[in-house]
Design a protein around this motif. Sequence first.
Motif, PDB file in Angstrom:
ATOM      1  N   TYR A  87       0.838  -1.195   0.000  1.00  0.00           N
ATOM      2  CA  TYR A  87       0.000   0.000   0.000  1.00  0.00           C
ATOM      3  C   TYR A  87       0.879   1.253   0.000  1.00  0.00           C
ATOM      4  CZ  TYR A  87      -3.969  -3.040   1.009  1.00  0.00           C
ATOM      5  OH  TYR A  87      -4.953  -4.010   0.926  1.00  0.00           O
ATOM      6  N   GLU A  88       1.969   1.209   0.763  1.00  0.00           N
ATOM      7  CA  GLU A  88       2.907   2.334   0.783  1.00  0.00           C
ATOM      8  C   GLU A  88       3.589   2.496  -0.573  1.00  0.00           C
ATOM      9  OE1 GLU A  88       5.489   1.263   3.930  1.00  0.00           O
ATOM     10  OE2 GLU A  88       4.049   1.742   5.537  1.00  0.00           O
ATOM     11  N   ALA A  89       3.872   1.365  -1.218  1.00  0.00           N
ATOM     12  CA  ALA A  89       4.497   1.437  -2.546  1.00  0.00           C
ATOM     13  C   ALA A  89       3.566   2.084  -3.566  1.00  0.00           C
ATOM     14  CB  ALA A  89       4.904   0.033  -3.008  1.00  0.00           C
ATOM     15  N   VAL A  90       2.277   1.748  -3.495  1.00  0.00           N
ATOM     16  CA  VAL A  90       1.306   2.348  -4.417  1.00  0.00           C
ATOM     17  C   VAL A  90       1.147   3.832  -4.132  1.00  0.00           C
ATOM     18  CG1 VAL A  90      -1.126   2.362  -5.083  1.00  0.00           C
ATOM     19  CG2 VAL A  90       0.073   0.188  -4.804  1.00  0.00           C
ATOM     20  N   ALA A  91       1.046   4.183  -2.832  1.00  0.00           N
ATOM     21  CA  ALA A  91       0.854   5.592  -2.465  1.00  0.00           C
ATOM     22  C   ALA A  91       2.058   6.451  -2.860  1.00  0.00           C
ATOM     23  CB  ALA A  91       0.597   5.708  -0.968  1.00  0.00           C
ATOM     24  N   GLY A  92       3.253   5.870  -2.865  1.00  0.00           N
ATOM     25  CA  GLY A  92       4.448   6.640  -3.197  1.00  0.00           C
ATOM     26  C   GLY A  92       4.864   6.577  -4.651  1.00  0.00           C
ATOM     27  N   ASP A  93       4.098   5.878  -5.471  1.00  0.00           N
ATOM     28  CA  ASP A  93       4.443   5.727  -6.886  1.00  0.00           C
ATOM     29  C   ASP A  93       3.699   6.775  -7.709  1.00  0.00           C
ATOM     30  OD1 ASP A  93       4.698   4.902  -9.582  1.00  0.00           O
ATOM     31  OD2 ASP A  93       5.083   2.849  -8.936  1.00  0.00           O
TER      32      ASP A  93
ATOM     33  N   THR B 162      -5.161   4.625 -17.009  1.00  0.00           N
ATOM     34  CA  THR B 162      -6.046   4.599 -15.848  1.00  0.00           C
ATOM     35  C   THR B 162      -5.593   3.491 -14.903  1.00  0.00           C
ATOM     36  OG1 THR B 162      -7.569   3.125 -17.014  1.00  0.00           O
ATOM     37  CG2 THR B 162      -7.973   5.498 -17.195  1.00  0.00           C
ATOM     38  N   VAL B 163      -6.293   3.356 -13.773  1.00  0.00           N
ATOM     39  CA  VAL B 163      -5.919   2.340 -12.789  1.00  0.00           C
ATOM     40  C   VAL B 163      -6.009   0.930 -13.380  1.00  0.00           C
ATOM     41  CG1 VAL B 163      -6.575   1.292 -10.600  1.00  0.00           C
ATOM     42  CG2 VAL B 163      -6.458   3.775 -10.796  1.00  0.00           C
ATOM     43  N   PRO B 164      -7.124   0.535 -14.040  1.00  0.00           N
ATOM     44  CA  PRO B 164      -7.151  -0.801 -14.644  1.00  0.00           C
ATOM     45  C   PRO B 164      -6.068  -0.996 -15.705  1.00  0.00           C
ATOM     46  CG  PRO B 164      -9.361   0.092 -14.503  1.00  0.00           C
ATOM     47  CD  PRO B 164      -8.426   1.205 -14.178  1.00  0.00           C
ATOM     48  N   ARG B 165      -5.777   0.045 -16.476  1.00  0.00           N
ATOM     49  CA  ARG B 165      -4.716  -0.054 -17.487  1.00  0.00           C
ATOM     50  C   ARG B 165      -3.357  -0.234 -16.828  1.00  0.00           C
ATOM     51  NH1 ARG B 165      -0.995  -0.668 -20.287  1.00  0.00           N
ATOM     52  NH2 ARG B 165      -0.555   0.178 -22.363  1.00  0.00           N
ATOM     53  N   GLU B 166      -3.130   0.430 -15.719  1.00  0.00           N
ATOM     54  CA  GLU B 166      -1.871   0.287 -15.002  1.00  0.00           C
ATOM     55  C   GLU B 166      -1.756  -1.109 -14.385  1.00  0.00           C
ATOM     56  OE1 GLU B 166       1.760   2.007 -14.340  1.00  0.00           O
ATOM     57  OE2 GLU B 166       0.031   2.987 -15.270  1.00  0.00           O
ATOM     58  N   MET B 167      -2.866  -1.648 -13.902  1.00  0.00           N
ATOM     59  CA  MET B 167      -2.855  -3.011 -13.357  1.00  0.00           C
ATOM     60  C   MET B 167      -2.548  -4.021 -14.465  1.00  0.00           C
ATOM     61  SD  MET B 167      -6.140  -2.842 -10.780  1.00  0.00           S
ATOM     62  CE  MET B 167      -5.905  -4.538 -10.224  1.00  0.00           C
ATOM     63  N   TRP B 168      -3.154  -3.835 -15.613  1.00  0.00           N
ATOM     64  CA  TRP B 168      -2.916  -4.751 -16.738  1.00  0.00           C
ATOM     65  C   TRP B 168      -1.455  -4.708 -17.148  1.00  0.00           C
ATOM     66  CZ3 TRP B 168      -1.334  -4.255 -21.832  1.00  0.00           C
ATOM     67  CH2 TRP B 168      -1.593  -5.345 -22.666  1.00  0.00           C
TER      68      TRP B 168
ATOM     69  N   ALA C  66       1.784  -5.152  -5.317  1.00  0.00           N
ATOM     70  CA  ALA C  66       1.164  -3.827  -5.314  1.00  0.00           C
ATOM     71  C   ALA C  66      -0.142  -3.853  -6.094  1.00  0.00           C
ATOM     72  CB  ALA C  66       2.119  -2.802  -5.919  1.00  0.00           C
ATOM     73  N   ILE C  67      -0.227  -4.726  -7.093  1.00  0.00           N
ATOM     74  CA  ILE C  67      -1.468  -4.874  -7.854  1.00  0.00           C
ATOM     75  C   ILE C  67      -2.581  -5.367  -6.947  1.00  0.00           C
ATOM     76  CG2 ILE C  67      -2.545  -6.076  -9.792  1.00  0.00           C
ATOM     77  CD1 ILE C  67       0.222  -6.245 -11.055  1.00  0.00           C
ATOM     78  N   LEU C  68      -2.254  -6.241  -5.994  1.00  0.00           N
ATOM     79  CA  LEU C  68      -3.255  -6.753  -5.061  1.00  0.00           C
ATOM     80  C   LEU C  68      -3.755  -5.647  -4.137  1.00  0.00           C
ATOM     81  CD1 LEU C  68      -1.624 -10.175  -4.106  1.00  0.00           C
ATOM     82  CD2 LEU C  68      -3.268  -9.676  -5.924  1.00  0.00           C
ATOM     83  N   ALA C  69      -2.859  -4.735  -3.765  1.00  0.00           N
ATOM     84  CA  ALA C  69      -3.278  -3.604  -2.926  1.00  0.00           C
ATOM     85  C   ALA C  69      -4.274  -2.726  -3.674  1.00  0.00           C
ATOM     86  CB  ALA C  69      -2.057  -2.794  -2.497  1.00  0.00           C
ATOM     87  N   VAL C  70      -3.999  -2.476  -4.949  1.00  0.00           N
ATOM     88  CA  VAL C  70      -4.927  -1.684  -5.755  1.00  0.00           C
ATOM     89  C   VAL C  70      -6.240  -2.438  -5.939  1.00  0.00           C
ATOM     90  CG1 VAL C  70      -5.277  -0.554  -7.969  1.00  0.00           C
ATOM     91  CG2 VAL C  70      -3.006  -0.562  -6.920  1.00  0.00           C
ATOM     92  N   ALA C  71      -6.154  -3.751  -6.144  1.00  0.00           N
ATOM     93  CA  ALA C  71      -7.370  -4.555  -6.308  1.00  0.00           C
ATOM     94  C   ALA C  71      -8.221  -4.516  -5.039  1.00  0.00           C
ATOM     95  CB  ALA C  71      -6.997  -6.001  -6.641  1.00  0.00           C
ATOM     96  N   THR C  72      -7.593  -4.518  -3.870  1.00  0.00           N
ATOM     97  CA  THR C  72      -8.334  -4.412  -2.606  1.00  0.00           C
ATOM     98  C   THR C  72      -9.068  -3.084  -2.531  1.00  0.00           C
ATOM     99  OG1 THR C  72      -6.706  -5.819  -1.506  1.00  0.00           O
ATOM    100  CG2 THR C  72      -8.118  -4.467  -0.098  1.00  0.00           C
ATOM    101  N   PHE C  73      -8.399  -2.019  -2.963  1.00  0.00           N
ATOM    102  CA  PHE C  73      -9.047  -0.713  -3.004  1.00  0.00           C
ATOM    103  C   PHE C  73     -10.260  -0.740  -3.936  1.00  0.00           C
ATOM    104  CE2 PHE C  73      -9.350   3.123  -5.695  1.00  0.00           C
ATOM    105  CZ  PHE C  73      -9.859   4.001  -4.762  1.00  0.00           C
ATOM    106  N   LEU C  74     -10.141  -1.373  -5.082  1.00  0.00           N
ATOM    107  CA  LEU C  74     -11.255  -1.437  -6.028  1.00  0.00           C
ATOM    108  C   LEU C  74     -12.406  -2.263  -5.474  1.00  0.00           C
ATOM    109  CD1 LEU C  74      -9.360  -1.891  -9.426  1.00  0.00           C
ATOM    110  CD2 LEU C  74     -10.325   0.201  -8.439  1.00  0.00           C
ATOM    111  N   ILE C  75     -12.102  -3.325  -4.723  1.00  0.00           N
ATOM    112  CA  ILE C  75     -13.156  -4.125  -4.094  1.00  0.00           C
ATOM    113  C   ILE C  75     -13.929  -3.277  -3.091  1.00  0.00           C
ATOM    114  CG2 ILE C  75     -13.594  -6.073  -2.544  1.00  0.00           C
ATOM    115  CD1 ILE C  75     -11.225  -7.486  -3.882  1.00  0.00           C
TER     116      ILE C  75
END
Length: 275
Positions: free
Chosen positions: A54-60, A220-226, A236-245
């Motif tokens: 989560y920290e990695a996503v927030a700082g990227d 976008t976020v889904p494009r970045e995950m892909w 970090a993709i899982l952290a973003v996926a948790t946010f989307l859930i």
Amino acid sequence: MGRLLHVAFCAAVFVFLVAPILVIVPLSFNAEPYFTFTDGMLRLDADAWSLRWYEAVAGDGEWRRALVNSLVIGVSATVLATVLGVLAALGLASPAMPGRAVVMSVVISPMVTPVIVAAAGMFFFYSSIGLAQTHLGLILAHAALGTPFVVITVTATLAGFNHDLTRAAASLGAGPWYAFRSVQLPLVLPGIVSGALFAFATSFDEVVTVLFMGGVEQRTVPREMWAGVREQISPAILAVATFLIAFALLLMGLVQWLRGRGSGSEPAARDAATA
């Protein structure tokens, strides 16, 4: 016995549908760069759990830009889709409109057309007018995909609308705009907001259209995950996926709340019509 079997079957279906999604949540707290549960996580060892992803996503900066793009494109597309969808639904709800079935089929066609087909067509069309790989092009494309959701929800709301209320307002001297704003709009507002939420969720979750239409600046976020899954697999993709859930659960809660409010909006509109 029959009721117990029914509850057990429903619970099994629920687990079958939701378990693959919810397993992402604990994995996003993995202290190791793996997509599996480590022995420490299974033992509930505190050192095996971490917020590092989560920290990695927030700082990227790339993730932050993708989130801003998703919000800007999603909100803009939602506003446009809501305006177009409400106008279309009002026209389709009128019995005097000719060819309503054909028009409705055309309006909701983006829902039944494979997304890759729609995205390819949009790419060639918007490329010819210079809107490919632009924020405006993505907003228009996402609005086209979200408008059918607004049309369906507002049309369903208007199907149960009591038109005697607008006739009563007109008989008391109310103009068309005042009657719509004071009588009809309060009744259809829950359907409008529900459709807008579905349109926003469609835009926020769309990846195929962004692959065709978006450039580097429109990720976008889904494009970045892909891209992360293809180029560099990271939890970090899982952290973003948790946010989307969590975001999807919030949207569903809002839709249910609006449905509850919609059931109690007719008395207020009736009072406005007779005021």
